[in-house]
Scaffold this active site. Structure first.
Site, PDB file in Angstrom:
ATOM      1  CG  ASP A 176      15.784 -29.785  -6.113  1.00 49.09           C
ATOM      2  OD1 ASP A 176      15.003 -28.929  -6.679  1.00 49.09           O
ATOM      3  OD2 ASP A 176      16.715 -29.311  -5.247  1.00 49.09           O
ATOM      4  CG  HIS A 213      10.061 -27.637 -11.580  1.00 51.97           C
ATOM      5  ND1 HIS A 213       8.687 -27.244 -11.545  1.00 51.97           N
ATOM      6  CD2 HIS A 213      10.442 -27.559 -10.244  1.00 51.97           C
ATOM      7  CE1 HIS A 213       8.247 -27.248 -10.242  1.00 51.97           C
ATOM      8  NE2 HIS A 213       9.385 -27.281  -9.410  1.00 51.97           N
TER       9      HIS A 213
END
Ligand code: GDP
Ligand code: IMO
Ligand code: MG
Length: 423
Positions: free
Chosen positions: A13, A41
């Site tokens: 992340d 994503h």
């Protein structure tokens, strides 16, 4: 470019989606090489949020997008993702190809993972429960079903029959849960093959052709270095190799084909799921970053754990991935702090630790050593040039580059495409 890898340098992340999206503007081909829909994503295009789990984020720029051999694919999720993107005007059909060697995530993988996480109780890994680990287990145990296996329906039925017999023994006798029905799995796969079959091929040949033609290729890493099964904080890791080196096996290219490795790094650190996190902050500080940084898991919605930047982690990532430069994301989120601690090293029993430890028992004995940088106390989210950042923000970026041994090539100051500064 011409062959560039974007890799996560922390615990996932880091904003890889944003970095890939930025570089994909100049790419001809975008390739995912490992992992599955445990990845999430995120890219914002105007007021539209796209969170993609399986298809490379390059699809948002309608680039040819490959799902490589090193991936594990849940075809139901892929179908949903395709439908969702298409309904929002992204041309997916015709723009994706799926490796015939990629392994499938099947219903029993998800059931077994959930049952095993529950059984572990307080020792659970905190996985995404998407069946990732069990699918890679089957791959290593040589009983996985691969994309290409769907071509021949008779052999598929026989393979499924053998593996489901074994899985049902586990489900019934070990986990005391309901067995799965092989006919149902088979019938679902037939329908999915009708849909995806035309996109299935040896994707390594597409990569090779692009390399020979001198086209720009972007390899999109998922997760992060500290979640790597060999080099991360084992056993609190994922079941694949997010490292840049995995591009070779997972996409099917030789190491000399790779020209550049870009490491995505947050200006601080986050982690989802269980496992060690030396610079983790108490919630009263973490909550000041959670909303502005969007620190909720893109896949599971869990609140991410948050800590200060840890140079020990990223320095190790620079070494393991051969990172040429860093794309630093989320610098805007630090704008409200008077002072910003940065972890510059660890001490263990009064001694300086030279490298991020591989063993959790050793890591548990390490104390982070902090250096405090002055904050810039302003909103930098609209800054477009590095020179226009406040002096303290520039100093922060430069210091991090020095500490980890890589220059910072890009600074991201917001979730929108134009909130990106080329250094
Ligand atoms: P990935 O898995 O590495 O692609 O990262 P995620 O998409 O899971 O998480 C990154 C989150 O931060 C997303 O919500 C992005 O919209 C957001 N984001 C990315 N870059 C920036 C940035 O520079 N600043 C801020 N404030 N948010 C960002
Ligand atoms: P992206 O690509 C953050 C974490 C899970 C858990 C551990 C194992 O969005 O950066 P798994 O389901 O993979 O077996 O879970 O790994 N994890 C991630 N954390 N970002 C990710 O991906 C992750 N993929 C897996 O939270 O701790
Ligand atoms: Mg993510």
């Amino acid at each position: 470019m011409p062959a560039t890898v974007v890799v996560g340098s922390q615990w996932g992340d880091e904003g890889k989606g944003r970095v890939v999206d930025l570089l994909a503007a100049d790419a001809d081909l975008v390739v995912r090489y490992q992992g599955g829909n445990n990845a999430g994503h995120t890219v914002w295009v105007g007021d539209q949020k796209f969170a993609v789990h399986l298809i490379p984020i390059g699809i948002l720029r309608e680039k040819l997008s490959l799902l490589g051999a090193g991936m594990v694919i849940d075809l139901d999720v892929l179908l949903e993702e395709e439908a969702e993107l298409s309904s929002r005007g992204v041309q997916v059909a015709g723009n994706i190809r799926i490796s015939e060697n990629a392994h499938l995530i099947l219903p029993y993988h998800k059931l077994i993972e959930a049952a095993e996480e529950d059984r572990r109780g307080k020792d659970a890994i905190g996985t995404t429960r998407r069946g990732i680990g069990p699918a890679y287990e089957d791959k290593a145990a040589r009983r996985g079903i691969r994309m290409g296996d769907l071509r021949d329906l008779d052999t598929l039925a026989a393979k499924l029959d053998t593996v489901v017999k074994y899985k049902n023994l586990l489900l019934k006798n070990v986990y005391k849960s309901r067995p799965v029905d092989p006919d149902r799995i088979y019938n679902d796969l037939r329908v999915l093959w009708d849909h995806f079959g035309p996109a299935v091929c040896d994707t390594s040949l597409i990569v090779q052709e692009a390399l020979e033609a001198g086209r720009n290729i972007l390899f999109e890493g998922a997760h992060g270095t500290m979640l790597d099964i060999d080099w991360g904080t084992y056993p609190y890791v994922t079941s694949s190799n997010p490292l840049s080196g995995e591009v070779c096996a997972g996409a099917g290219v030789g190491p000399k084909a790779i020209d550049r490795v870009v490491g995505a790094a947050k200006a601080y650190t986050t982690r989802v799921g269980a496992g060690p996190f030396p610079t983790e902050l108490e919630e009263s500080v973490a909550e000041r970053m959670r909303e502005p940084g969007g620190e909720f898991g893109s896949t599971t919605g869990r609140a991410r754990r948050i800590g200060w930047f840890d140079a020990m982690v990223v320095r190790k990532s620079v070494r393991l991935n051969g990172i040429d430069s860093l794309a630093m994301t989320h610098l805007d989120v630090l704008g409200e702090f008077d002072e910003i601690p940065v972890c510059v090293g660890y001490r263990r029993g009064g001694e300086e630790v030279s490298d991020f430890p591989n063993q959790l028992e050793v890591l548990a004995q390490c104390e982070p050593v902090y250096e405090t940088m002055p904050g810039w106390k302003s909103d930098i989210s609209q800054v477009k040039r590095f020179a226009d950042l406040p002096e303290n923000a520039r100093a922060y970026v430069k210091r991090i580059g020095e500490l980890v041994g890589a220059s910072v090539s890009d600074v991201l100051v917001g979730r929108q495409r134009d909130q990106s500064i080329f250094v």
